[in-house]
Design an enzyme around this catalytic site. Structure first.
Site, PDB file in Angstrom:
ATOM      1  N   CYS A 220       0.835  -1.205   0.000  1.00 39.14           N
ATOM      2  CA  CYS A 220       0.000   0.000   0.000  1.00 39.14           C
ATOM      3  C   CYS A 220       0.869   1.254   0.000  1.00 39.14           C
ATOM      4  O   CYS A 220       0.464   2.291  -0.523  1.00 39.14           O
ATOM      5  CB  CYS A 220      -0.955  -0.003   1.176  1.00 39.14           C
ATOM      6  SG  CYS A 220      -0.147  -0.151   2.797  1.00 39.14           S
ATOM      7  N   HIS A 750      -1.660   1.610   7.455  1.00 40.37           N
ATOM      8  CA  HIS A 750      -2.124   1.424   6.078  1.00 40.37           C
ATOM      9  C   HIS A 750      -2.038   2.755   5.347  1.00 40.37           C
ATOM     10  O   HIS A 750      -2.308   3.816   5.921  1.00 40.37           O
ATOM     11  CB  HIS A 750      -3.552   0.897   6.064  1.00 40.37           C
ATOM     12  CG  HIS A 750      -4.091   0.643   4.687  1.00 40.37           C
ATOM     13  ND1 HIS A 750      -3.496  -0.249   3.815  1.00 40.37           N
ATOM     14  CD2 HIS A 750      -5.152   1.171   4.026  1.00 40.37           C
ATOM     15  CE1 HIS A 750      -4.185  -0.276   2.680  1.00 40.37           C
ATOM     16  NE2 HIS A 750      -5.185   0.586   2.784  1.00 40.37           N
TER      17      HIS A 750
END
Length: 842
Positions: A220, A750
């Site tokens: 990510c 994230h």
């Protein structure tokens, strides 16, 4: 390398011409007629030369000037082509290339339809490229690439069109294949790059650039950085218009042979084809890992580190400077800033000139002042992004366990320790700074007895560990002792050095653990501090009685006769004690034999519990209890700062650290000079990198300070030293166009991103392969709460802990701003809001 050319003439015709010229009679029968090379050809259909022709026997070589004279005087036989041959510079000789390389050409869409063509070894691959386009009517606007077929199953990319046929090892009989990029941005040979959707993706038509990137496993960080760069108009237009093809630098030793630039171009073209929901950037990830080993595998990484590597890699792969010259840098020496800055920028461009420099590079002014002689050194240095610190409050709320001896008494002497996994990770000294303690550390504060830790060393602060002994002996470690495992919370206690005997320590610890044990008899009895039970004890006539009764009261002992009383005093203790290391393990030679402990450094003692005794007498639930302190009812306010505050802090004066001193040319030694950075000129795209992570020797922490940033009209005019800006330079005001986000902690965080599409002006939220519409108000930093914002503290009679729920914080990492220019022309400013923080800021 091609030097010049020669022409082949049939030896028979040449000899006849020489005889004719020698006689000087134009009517002589030796008149050669038209130039005729028929004897040199294998056939007159293909005009291929015969094999193994020999110079001066079958043909002669004449210079180009002589050939053109002969051709004008005598003409040439109809349909015969001139036999022009190049003189090439081979590794060991200069040679006329009589037999050129004959290569077969075809398209990847039809490998059976081939055509042969002859090329000199000095010809560039670009000539082959143009020949295929011309013969197969390939449009000049179609993007293509060439492959050299080695075998029926193996092909190799011909990346550098400026290389020669000789350098690429092309030989006669080999095939060169042209591959044309598909309309969806993919190549026919790499179709698996595309993530297939349940719908027919071949028929999908969406807005260009609105395309997700598949998470390959903790990637990510890469996807977020790519989405922000993808929505940077100048850079994306550069790749979409194929401008990069003419600037690929295959010889730069600092570059990646053009492979990073090509891999990035492939991803951008697929994302902006409007044909895909999501793209799988596997080839790009592989290339990045190949040239930067820290990105190999699928571990979590910092998106800014990836962004920094990618911008540097693209710059070196696209550097227009093919050979970097050596440049000696000069100090300002009192010259005007304008003069020194222009000189520094010219020197920078002499070695670095690429689309990355055009778009992202600006100029710093760095001022160093010697604290001893006041020597001032001024230099101007280029930058690709700004790393700015976050203002950190000097006040800090900390959460701790408080372990008291007497909850009703005011503590006087205390010790502070970091507890991890049932042992002391670190015991802090009184002169250490609070910045050593991180927010996630479990900090215990222990109340010590009065008068401890004096300078005379009469009292010793002991670290006490709780261990449970296994039922079997550990023979694998080279001994026959029992295996042990740590449990519970460790303790710090103060003991007079004269009382460091096993018997005294046993009684002290027995009283200290009174609230954690089930038997009141255990605290009243006259227990002896047993070491490991010996074989004689196990054979004692009162063995059964010892095993069944771990403690007896002192009064009962006094009434017993001598033999009976002796036996009772040797009853089995609740626990045994061992000297251990800081990790709670017993090392060879650490055991004591005389019943007392001696310590040369920090003493660590382990309380070893037999499993049956621990189960019967030790109450783990009672030992783990804690209650809430009223101080934790005060809610913790989240710190908020303005982006301008970060920029102001960036331009303040600081003193160099001892690890990075400056060499003063006047003092002739290294000095801890003061340093000040100022902005001289801004690039078209500016990356501002907030130092959001705190790094120490042992760990990293993220600063969750909220940074408020404007969506429009971010004004840098107050930070620029250069006040005169000409029309060719970008203005100082910017509008936001993209944000890279990070939420969560370092271990479970994230990355996502927001970006404004350059074509339709719409904001989108990119979460790996998922793309959704977004509103401007969503772009501002958000808070995601796990549980609630209320802080909590729990308390026990002798154990307090102040603690709060963790807050998952989404913070801006990379912000991309568009400069405001006349005529509405959109230029870009990139703002990256995540990075390292100074050591100790927790």
């Amino acid at each position: 390398m091609y030097l010049y050319c020669r022409y082949l003439l049939d030896k028979r015709w040449y000899d006849q011409w020489k005889e004719y010229v020698h006689t000087g009679d134009q009517n002589s029968s030796s008149y050669p007629g038209k130039i005729d090379n028929t004897e040199l050809y294998e056939d007159l259909d293909s005009y291929h030369l015969k094999e193994r022709l020999t110079e001066n026997e079958d043909f002669v070589l004449v210079p180009a000037e002589a050939w053109h004279k002969l051709l004008s005087w005598y003409d040439m036989m109809d349909d015969q082509p001139p036999l022009e041959r190049k003189v090439v510079d081979l590794p060991s000789t200069v040679k006329v290339e009589v037999y050129p390389v004959e290569i077969y050409l075809c398209l990847s869409s039809n490998l059976e339809s081939t055509v042969s063509a002859r090329f000199s070894r000095a010809d560039k691959i670009h000539a082959i490229h143009q020949k295929i386009r011309q013969h197969f009517n390939v449009s000049e606007t179609a993007e293509s690439r060439l492959w050299m077929r080695n075998t029926d199953t193996s092909s190799e990319r011909l990346r550098n069109l400026n290389m020669t046929v000789l350098d690429t090892c092309l030989s006669s009989g080999m095939t060169v294949i042209m591959e044309i990029r598909n309309a969806d941005g993919t190549w026919p040979t790499s179709r698996p790059q595309i993530m297939r959707n349940s719908a027919d993706e071949d028929s999908y038509q969406g807005p260009p650039g609105v395309c997700g990137l598949t998470n390959l496993g903790n990637t990510c960080f890469m996807n977020s950085a790519l989405q922000c760069l993808s929505n940077t108009p100048p850079l994306t237009e550069y790749f979409l218009k194929n401008s990069y093809l003419e600037e690929l630098n295959f010889t730069n030793p600092l570059g990646m042979k053009g492979e990073i630039a090509e891999a990035y171009a492939d991803v951008i073209k697929q994302m902006w084809s409007g044909r895909h929901y999501s793209v799988v950037p596997r080839v790009f990830k592989t290339k990045v890992g190949h040239f930067a080993s820290q990105f190999l595998g699928y571990q979590q990484h910092d998106s800014q580190e990836l962004l920094s590597f990618l911008l540097d890699g693209l710059h070196e792969d696209l550097n227009r400077v093919k050979k970097k010259e050596y440049i000696e840098l000069r100090d300002a020496d009192g010259r005007p800033d304008q003069e020194v800055a222009e000189e520094a920028w010219r020197n920078h461009l002499r070695r670095n000139d690429s689309v990355i420099v055009d778009t992202f590079h600006g100029l710093f002014k760095s001022t160093l002042v010697c604290p001893q002689c006041n020597k001032v050194s001024v230099t101007f240095d280029p930058f690709c992004y700004l790393s700015v610190p976050l203002p950190v409050s000097k006040e800090r709320v900390m959460e701790v366990f408080y372990v008291s001896l007497d909850p009703t008494a005011k503590p006087t002497q205390m010790a502070v320790a970091d507890v991890f996994n049932h042992h002391f990770y670190r015991i802090y000294q009184t002169d250490e700074f609070l910045s050593c303690i991180l927010d996630r550390d479990d900090i215990f504060v222990y109340q010590l007895s009065s008068g401890c830790v004096d300078q005379d060393g009469e009292e010793v602060v002991m670290a006490i560990y709780m261990r449970e002994r296994s039922h079997y002996r550990d023979y694998g470690s080279g001994g026959n002792s029992y295996g042990t495992s740590l449990f519970g919370h460790p303790l710090l206690i103060s003991v007079p050095r004269a009382q460091c005997t096993r018997e005294d320590l046993y009684q002290l610890l027995l009283k200290r653990l009174a609230t954690d044990t089930n038997s009141q008899d255990a605290t009243d009895g006259d227990q002896s501090a047993g070491a490991e039970p010996s074989g004689k004890e196990e054979e004692d006539e009162d063995e059964d009685e010892e095993e069944e009764e771990p403690a007896s009261c002192a009064q009962a002992n006094k009434r017993l006769p001598g033999r009976r009383r002796y036996t009772e005093r040797r009853k089995k203790a609740l626990f045994t004690m061992q000297a251990v290391n800081s990790n709670g393990t017993t090392e060879r030679g650490m055991g004591e034999t005389d019943g007392s402990f001696s310590f040369s450094s920090q003493p660590y003692i382990a309380i070893d519990w037999d499993p049956d005794m621990k189960k019967k007498y030790y109450n783990e639930n009672e030992a783990e209890k804690y209650i809430k302190d009223q101080s934790m009812d005060v809610p913790h306010q989240q710190t908020t700062v303005q982006l301008q505050e970060c920029l102001e802090l960036f331009t303040t004066v600081e003193t160099l650290e001892e690890e990075n001193p400056w060499y003063c040319p006047t003092c002739k030694k290294h000095q801890l000079a003061t340093k000040k950075l100022d902005l001289w000129s801004l690039p078209e795209v500016l990356i501002i990198h907030l130092k959001r992570f705190s790094y120490t020797k042992y760990s990293r922490e993220k600063l969750d300070t909220i940074v408020e940033f404007p969506l429009r009209d971010l004004d840098f005019s107050g930070f620029l030293l250069k006040k005169t800006v000409n029309s060719t330079e970008p203005p100082c005001r910017y509008d936001l166009i993209a944000v890279s986000n990070h939420y969560g902690g370092l271990r479970d965080g994230h990355y996502t991103s927001y970006a404004r599409n350059k074509d339709n002006g719409q904001w989108y939220y990119f979460d790996d392969s998922k793309v959704t519409y977004a509103r401007e108000e969503q772009i501002v930093v958000r808070l995601i709460l796990r549980n609630d914002l209320a802080t909590r503290v729990q308390k026990k009679t002798d154990l307090f802990k102040m603690m709060s729920t963790t807050i998952g914080h989404i913070s801006g990492l990379e912000l991309f701003y568009s400069t405001q220019t006349l005529g509405g022309c959109s230029q870009i400013f990139s703002l990256d809001l995540k990075s390292r923080c100074n050591l100790g800021v927790g």
